[in-house]
Write an enzyme that holds these catalytic residues in place. Structure first.
Site, mmCIF file in Angstrom:
data_model
loop_
_atom_site.group_PDB
_atom_site.id
_atom_site.type_symbol
_atom_site.label_atom_id
_atom_site.label_comp_id
_atom_site.label_asym_id
_atom_site.label_seq_id
_atom_site.Cartn_x
_atom_site.Cartn_y
_atom_site.Cartn_z
ATOM 1 N N ARG A 164 0.832 -1.218 0.000
ATOM 2 C CA ARG A 164 0.000 0.000 0.000
ATOM 3 C C ARG A 164 0.862 1.262 0.000
ATOM 4 O O ARG A 164 0.430 2.294 -0.472
ATOM 5 C CB ARG A 164 -1.005 -0.014 1.146
ATOM 6 C CG ARG A 164 -0.476 -0.355 2.492
ATOM 7 C CD ARG A 164 -1.599 -0.474 3.494
ATOM 8 N NE ARG A 164 -1.155 -1.149 4.698
ATOM 9 C CZ ARG A 164 -1.928 -1.400 5.725
ATOM 10 N NH1 ARG A 164 -3.188 -1.036 5.693
ATOM 11 N NH2 ARG A 164 -1.453 -2.019 6.783
ATOM 12 N N ASN B 101 -1.616 -12.862 0.676
ATOM 13 C CA ASN B 101 -0.844 -12.877 1.922
ATOM 14 C C ASN B 101 -1.178 -11.706 2.842
ATOM 15 O O ASN B 101 -1.136 -11.854 4.059
ATOM 16 C CB ASN B 101 0.658 -12.843 1.568
ATOM 17 C CG ASN B 101 1.506 -12.415 2.741
ATOM 18 O OD1 ASN B 101 1.831 -13.221 3.609
ATOM 19 N ND2 ASN B 101 1.870 -11.131 2.805
ATOM 20 N N GLU C 87 4.145 3.026 -1.512
ATOM 21 C CA GLU C 87 5.033 2.827 -2.656
ATOM 22 C C GLU C 87 6.504 2.729 -2.261
ATOM 23 O O GLU C 87 7.230 1.866 -2.767
ATOM 24 C CB GLU C 87 4.831 3.978 -3.660
ATOM 25 C CG GLU C 87 5.578 3.760 -4.946
ATOM 26 C CD GLU C 87 5.302 4.863 -5.965
ATOM 27 O OE1 GLU C 87 4.766 4.536 -7.040
ATOM 28 O OE2 GLU C 87 5.613 6.033 -5.682
ATOM 29 N N SER D 30 -12.079 -14.183 10.966
ATOM 30 C CA SER D 30 -11.751 -13.759 9.596
ATOM 31 C C SER D 30 -11.061 -14.880 8.832
ATOM 32 O O SER D 30 -11.343 -15.109 7.650
ATOM 33 C CB SER D 30 -10.887 -12.493 9.602
ATOM 34 O OG SER D 30 -9.557 -12.784 9.994
ATOM 35 N N LYS D 31 -10.168 -15.596 9.494
ATOM 36 C CA LYS D 31 -9.437 -16.653 8.781
ATOM 37 C C LYS D 31 -10.335 -17.876 8.530
ATOM 38 O O LYS D 31 -10.129 -18.594 7.549
ATOM 39 C CB LYS D 31 -8.168 -17.030 9.552
ATOM 40 C CG LYS D 31 -7.117 -15.905 9.612
ATOM 41 C CD LYS D 31 -6.509 -15.586 8.241
ATOM 42 C CE LYS D 31 -5.323 -14.632 8.370
ATOM 43 N NZ LYS D 31 -4.688 -14.318 7.079
ATOM 44 N N ASP E 184 -3.452 -1.448 -2.342
ATOM 45 C CA ASP E 184 -4.086 -1.520 -1.027
ATOM 46 C C ASP E 184 -5.289 -2.429 -1.206
ATOM 47 O O ASP E 184 -6.258 -2.066 -1.885
ATOM 48 C CB ASP E 184 -4.518 -0.120 -0.564
ATOM 49 C CG ASP E 184 -5.174 -0.152 0.817
ATOM 50 O OD1 ASP E 184 -5.696 -1.226 1.216
ATOM 51 O OD2 ASP E 184 -5.183 0.894 1.484
ATOM 52 N N TYR F 52 -9.585 -12.004 14.442
ATOM 53 C CA TYR F 52 -8.601 -12.642 13.551
ATOM 54 C C TYR F 52 -9.043 -14.056 13.191
ATOM 55 O O TYR F 52 -9.072 -14.441 12.025
ATOM 56 C CB TYR F 52 -7.243 -12.667 14.256
ATOM 57 C CG TYR F 52 -6.114 -13.225 13.423
ATOM 58 C CD1 TYR F 52 -5.675 -12.584 12.266
ATOM 59 C CD2 TYR F 52 -5.450 -14.402 13.799
ATOM 60 C CE1 TYR F 52 -4.628 -13.090 11.506
ATOM 61 C CE2 TYR F 52 -4.402 -14.918 13.048
ATOM 62 C CZ TYR F 52 -3.993 -14.251 11.905
ATOM 63 O OH TYR F 52 -2.954 -14.756 11.159
#
Ligand SMILES: NC(=O)c1ccc[n+]([C@@H]2O[C@H](COP(=O)([O-])OP(=O)(O)OC[C@H]3O[C@@H](n4cnc5c(N)ncnc54)[C@H](OP(=O)(O)O)[C@@H]3O)[C@@H](O)[C@H]2O)c1
Length: 249
Positions: A38, A90, A40, A169-170, A63, A166
Site C-alpha cells: 500500500r 498474503n 510505494e 476472519s481466517k 491496497d 482474527y
C-alpha cells in the site's frame, strides 16, 4: 523465441512473510514476481532488493481494502503483462494487539469488521478481478495464507489465544477457499489455503518458532502445483512435518 515467465502477484509483499514468499518464488527462473504494497516507497525498496539479487521482479501499489486501488492494479497488470498465473493472498491484519480481543464478549464491532475487510473481503475482490484471467488461459494457482487457529475442528481444544476477530476472519478465508475450489473444479485453476506456522515477523514477534523464509516454503509448493494437483485443501506448514499435510477445517 523465449517463453514468457509466469507472473506471480503477492499481496503485502513489502515485508514479512509476503516478501519471503515473493523472494522464493522469484528465485525460480520461470517466475517473475510482482511486489505489491500500500505504500510505494516500501514496496519499491523491496522490489529493488530482489532485482539486486538477480530476481525478475516488478512493482505496483495495491491496497487490498481499496476498490479503486485494486482496479488500477488490475488495469496495470492487463496492460503490462496481459495475464496473471499465480496469486498469493498474503496481506493480512491481526487483531491480537487489542485488549478487547481476549474475549468474543468484549470484541469491538469495528475491529471485527476491519479485520474481516482485509483478511476476507479483499481476497474475494482480488479473486473476482484475477480469476477471469486465469480461467481464460486455463492456468492459475491461488494460495491463501490462513492460520491453524482457524480450524473449527481444533478450536475447542487448542491452547491459542481467543483473538476472535482474527480467527473468525481466517475461518471466513478458509470458506472462500473451499467455495472457490468448488466453482473452479472443472478448470486448471487450483486454489488452496495454508497455515505458515508461528513466524518471526512484525505480526508474529521475536519469540516465534520459524523464520519468514521457512513459512514461505509451503506457499511456493502450492503456487507451483502441477496440473491436477490439490484443489480446495487446508495445509499445515510443511517445514514442521517434512511434507505437506492437511489440516481439518
Ligand atoms: N506471523 C505469523 O506468525 C503468522 C501466522 C499465521 C498466519 N500468518 C498470516 O501470514 C500473513 C502475513 O503475515 P506477516 O506475519 O508477514 O505479517 P506482517 O509482518 O504484519 O505483514 C503484513 C503484511 O500485510 C500488509 N497489509 C496489511 N493490510 C494491507 C492492505 N490493506 N493492503 C495491502 N497490504 C496490506 C502489510 O503492509 P504494510 O507494511 O503496509 O502494513 C504487510 O506487508 C497474514 O495473512 C497473516 O495472517 C502469520
Amino acid at each position: 523465441m523465449t517463453e514468457q515467465p509466469k507472473i506471480a502477484v503477492v499481496t503485502g509483499s513489502n515485508r514479512g512473510l509476503g516478501y519471503a514468499i515473493a523472494r522464493k518464488l522469484g528465485q525460480k527462473p520461470d517466475i517473475k514476481v510482482i511486489i505489491t504494497s500500500r505504500r510505494e516507497t516500501e514496496g519499491l525498496a523491496a522490489k529493488d532488493q530482489l532485482v539486486a539479487e538477480g530476481i525478475q521482479a516488478d512493482y505496483h501499489t495495491l491496497d487490498v481494502t481499496d476498490a479503486q486501488s485494486i482496479q488500477q492494479f488490475v488495469e496495470w497488470l492487463r496492460n503490462t503483462y496481459g495475464k496473471v498465473d499465480i496469486l498469493v493472498n498474503n496481506a493480512g491484519v491481526n487483531s491480537s494487539g487489542h485488549v478487547e480481543e481476549a474475549s468474543l464478549l468484549t470484541a469491538q464491532t469495528e475491529t471485527v469488521l476491519s479485520t474481516f475487510t482485509t483478511n476476507v473481503v479483499a481476497v474475494i475482490q482480488l479473486c473476482q478481478a484475477l480469476i477471469p484471467f486465469m480461467k481464460q488461459q486455463n492456468y492459475g494457482r491461488i494460495v491463501n495464507v490462513t492460520t491453524e487457529m482457524a480450524s473449527l475442528s481444533l478450536i475447542g481444544e487448542d491452547s491459542y489465544p481467543i483473538v476472535p476477530s482474527y480467527r473468525i476472519s481466517k475461518v471466513g478465508l478458509n470458506a472462500v477457499t473451499a467455495i472457490l475450489a468448488k466453482e473452479l473444479q472443472a478448470t486448471n485453476v487450483l486454489i488452496n489455503t495454508y497455515s505458515p506456522g508461528w513466524l518471526k515477523t512484525d505480526m508474529g514477534g521475536a519469540n516465534a518458532l520459524f523464520t519468514a523464509e521457512e513459512g514461505a516454503e509451503t506457499a511456493v509448493y502450492l503456487a507451483t502445483l502441477p496440473d491436477g494437483g490439490s484443489q480446495g485443501k487446508f495445509f499445515a506448514e510443511m517445514r514442521r512435518f517434512g511434507t505437506p499435510i492437511q489440516l481439518p477445517w
